[in-house]
Design a protein around this motif. Structure first.
Motif, short mmCIF file in Angstrom:
data_model
loop_
_atom_site.label_atom_id
_atom_site.label_comp_id
_atom_site.label_asym_id
_atom_site.label_seq_id
_atom_site.Cartn_x
_atom_site.Cartn_y
_atom_site.Cartn_z
N TYR A 14 20.14 7.44 51.75
CA TYR A 14 21.59 7.69 51.76
C TYR A 14 21.95 9.14 52.08
O TYR A 14 21.42 10.07 51.48
N GLY A 15 22.90 9.25 53.00
CA GLY A 15 23.42 10.57 53.39
C GLY A 15 22.31 11.48 53.90
O GLY A 15 22.41 12.70 53.74
N GLY A 16 21.24 10.90 54.47
CA GLY A 16 20.11 11.70 54.96
C GLY A 16 19.49 12.54 53.85
O GLY A 16 18.96 13.62 54.10
N GLY A 17 19.57 12.07 52.60
CA GLY A 17 18.98 12.78 51.46
C GLY A 17 20.03 13.45 50.59
O GLY A 17 19.76 13.83 49.45
N LYS A 18 21.24 13.61 51.13
CA LYS A 18 22.27 14.34 50.36
C LYS A 18 22.69 13.59 49.11
O LYS A 18 23.04 14.20 48.10
N SER A 19 22.69 12.27 49.17
CA SER A 19 23.11 11.50 47.99
C SER A 19 22.20 11.87 46.80
O SER A 19 22.69 12.25 45.73
N GLU A 20 20.89 11.79 47.01
CA GLU A 20 19.97 12.14 45.92
C GLU A 20 20.11 13.61 45.53
O GLU A 20 20.10 13.95 44.34
N GLU A 21 20.25 14.49 46.53
CA GLU A 21 20.36 15.93 46.22
C GLU A 21 21.59 16.24 45.37
O GLU A 21 21.53 16.96 44.39
N PHE A 22 22.73 15.68 45.78
CA PHE A 22 23.98 15.95 45.04
C PHE A 22 23.91 15.37 43.63
O PHE A 22 24.41 15.96 42.67
N ILE A 23 23.27 14.19 43.51
CA ILE A 23 23.12 13.60 42.17
C ILE A 23 22.23 14.52 41.34
O ILE A 23 22.53 14.82 40.18
N GLY A 24 21.13 14.99 41.94
CA GLY A 24 20.20 15.88 41.22
C GLY A 24 20.91 17.10 40.66
O GLY A 24 20.71 17.49 39.51
N SER A 25 21.79 17.72 41.49
CA SER A 25 22.51 18.90 41.00
C SER A 25 23.49 18.52 39.90
O SER A 25 23.70 19.28 38.96
N SER A 26 24.09 17.33 40.03
CA SER A 26 25.13 16.94 39.06
C SER A 26 24.56 16.58 37.70
O SER A 26 25.25 16.73 36.69
N ILE A 27 23.32 16.06 37.67
CA ILE A 27 22.80 15.58 36.38
C ILE A 27 22.01 16.66 35.64
O ILE A 27 21.51 16.41 34.54
N ALA A 28 21.92 17.85 36.24
CA ALA A 28 21.15 18.92 35.58
C ALA A 28 21.70 19.13 34.16
O ALA A 28 22.90 19.27 33.98
N GLY A 29 20.81 19.11 33.19
CA GLY A 29 21.22 19.33 31.80
C GLY A 29 21.68 18.07 31.09
O GLY A 29 21.90 18.09 29.88
N ARG A 30 21.90 16.98 31.85
CA ARG A 30 22.31 15.73 31.19
C ARG A 30 21.58 14.52 31.79
O ARG A 30 22.15 13.44 31.95
N ARG A 31 20.31 14.72 32.16
CA ARG A 31 19.52 13.67 32.80
C ARG A 31 19.51 12.37 31.98
O ARG A 31 19.60 11.27 32.52
N ASP A 32 19.40 12.54 30.63
CA ASP A 32 19.24 11.35 29.79
C ASP A 32 20.51 10.53 29.65
O ASP A 32 20.48 9.42 29.12
N ASP A 33 21.64 11.07 30.14
CA ASP A 33 22.89 10.29 30.08
C ASP A 33 22.92 9.21 31.16
O ASP A 33 23.79 8.34 31.13
N PHE A 34 22.00 9.30 32.12
CA PHE A 34 22.06 8.40 33.28
C PHE A 34 20.82 7.53 33.41
O PHE A 34 19.72 7.93 33.04
#
Ligand SMILES: NC(=O)c1ccc[n+]([C@@H]2O[C@H](COP(=O)([O-])OP(=O)(O)OC[C@H]3O[C@@H](n4cnc5c(N)ncnc54)[C@H](OP(=O)(O)O)[C@@H]3O)[C@@H](O)[C@H]2O)c1
Length: 332
Positions: free
Chosen positions: A52-72
């Motif tokens: 997805y998004g040539g990798g951007k989907s995973e990258e943007f998710i990675g930045s967004s979940i920093a510090g709250r990985r276990d919420d997802f």
């Protein structure tokens, strides 16, 4: 937010999940806002892919979940034919890249993205997936775009070898696309495998995103997918379907709900559906969709909705190549 278990696994997922094929078209700050809001609303399941998004989907998710990985509950996919066969070396390389982009050391659900028309040894596939589980990089296993026999074969092999089984299958499924009900969902009920419907809103058609007789806006899901999407809408958005879309919208609005909420709530009433991963490009869409989890359709309402939907249409050929958009087997 209602939480459901995925098949007979121990994996709990929110009834309304989040599809992220829009991320990349949606920029990084907007993704962060959507992800934060999703978590605040009790949405746990986030579905992405190496593709997805040539990798951007995973990258943007990675930045967004920093510090709250276990919420997802993070579900990703590898093994799309756009990147070669879903063989051992491709899957291992892609999982490692996905983990880097997601800035995490494990994914909750790893799904083989595209099995249709793939020819390779199923033993190798299941062995590879189970090695991922043993390495701790993956918690649960899923398939996507799979024929029923492939799902059965994978789980039979797991039983023979004492391996972890496939707990979910992600298939094209919405009010106008119900091929999954012809065999896959029957197997899933019997074997207790969860179903994750993709394109639950028929790319926005069922959410009233488009206006009859007008070209989809350029910045829309349909507008951004070019010729491929035009074929999709030729297939599902014929005049009969558009009449049904209008009637479904009227049904929903008469009950103070939106068309998108009806499409999601209807799927949540289908057997074995574990979570509905509608995609969003705006926060307002997420705020709308999340309310579907609270809508328990009564038996009478379901009957009326099913009458409006009508008989299942001929499905889009499973041999359709989502990347190249070849529609090779006639019209519904
Ligand atoms: N396994 C696979 O092969 C596969 C294939 C496709 C998708 N997927 C997964 O399934 C997820 C869902 O599919 P999708 O996002 O392509 O299609 P979808 O969920 O059927 O439709 C999403 C689009 O509908 C519109 N929308 C959403 N909520 C709305 C609302 N409340 N009101 C009005 N319009 C609304 C938005 O369009 P605009 O963006 O135009 O506003 C959004 O982009 C994907 O994100 C992905 O995670 C998997």
């Amino acid at each position: 937010m209602k939480q459901l278990t995925l098949g007979n696994s121990g994996l709990e997922v929110s009834a309304v999940g989040l599809g992220t094929d829009t991320f990349g078209r949606v920029d990084k700050p907007a993704v962060k806002k959507i992800m934060d809001a999703a978590s605040d609303m009790g949405i746990t399941l986030v579905d992405t892919a190496y593709l997805y998004g040539g990798g951007k989907s995973e990258e943007f998710i990675g930045s967004s979940i920093a510090g709250r990985r276990d919420d997802f509950v993070i579900a990703t996919k590898g093994g799309h034919h756009a990147h070669g066969a879903p063989n051992r070396s491709n899957l291992i390389k892609q999982l490692d890249t996905s983990l880097k982009r997601l800035k995490t050391d494990y994914v909750d659900l790893y799904q083989v993205h595209m099995l249709y028309n793939a020819t390779f040894p199923m033993e190798e596939l299941m062995q590879t997936l189970n090695d991922m589980i043993r390495s701790g990089k993956v918690r649960y296993l899923g398939l996507s775009n799979a024929y029923c026999w492939q799902l059965c074969r994978c789980n039979d092999l797991a039983e023979i070898h004492g391996w972890d089984k496939i707990v979910s299958v992600q298939q094209h499924y919405h009010m106008f696309e119900r091929e999954v009900e012809s065999d896959v969902s029957q197997y899933c009920e019997w074997a207790e495998v969860g179903i994750l419907p993709f394109f639950p809103l028929a790319c926005g058609l069922l959410a009233g995103r488009y206006t009859r007789g007008e070209q989809p806006p350029e910045d829309s899901r349909a507008g951004s997918w070019g010729a491929n999407m035009r074929r999709y809408f030729d297939y599902y958005g014929n005049e009969t379907a558009l009449d049904a879309v209008d009637a479904l919208a009227e049904f929903a609005r008469a009950r103070d709900h939106s068309p998108a909420q009806l499409a999601i709530a209807w799927l949540l009433h289908r057997p074995m559906v574990g979570s509905v991963i509608a995609g969003v490009s705006k926060l307002s869409q997420l705020e709308d969709n999340v309310k579907a989890a609270e809508w328990e359709l009564t038996a009478d309402e379901l009957k009326e909705v099913n009458q409006i939907i009508g008989a299942p249409r001929r499905p889009l050929p499973t041999s359709w190549d989502w990347t190249d958009g070849e529609l090779d087997r006639g019209q519904p």
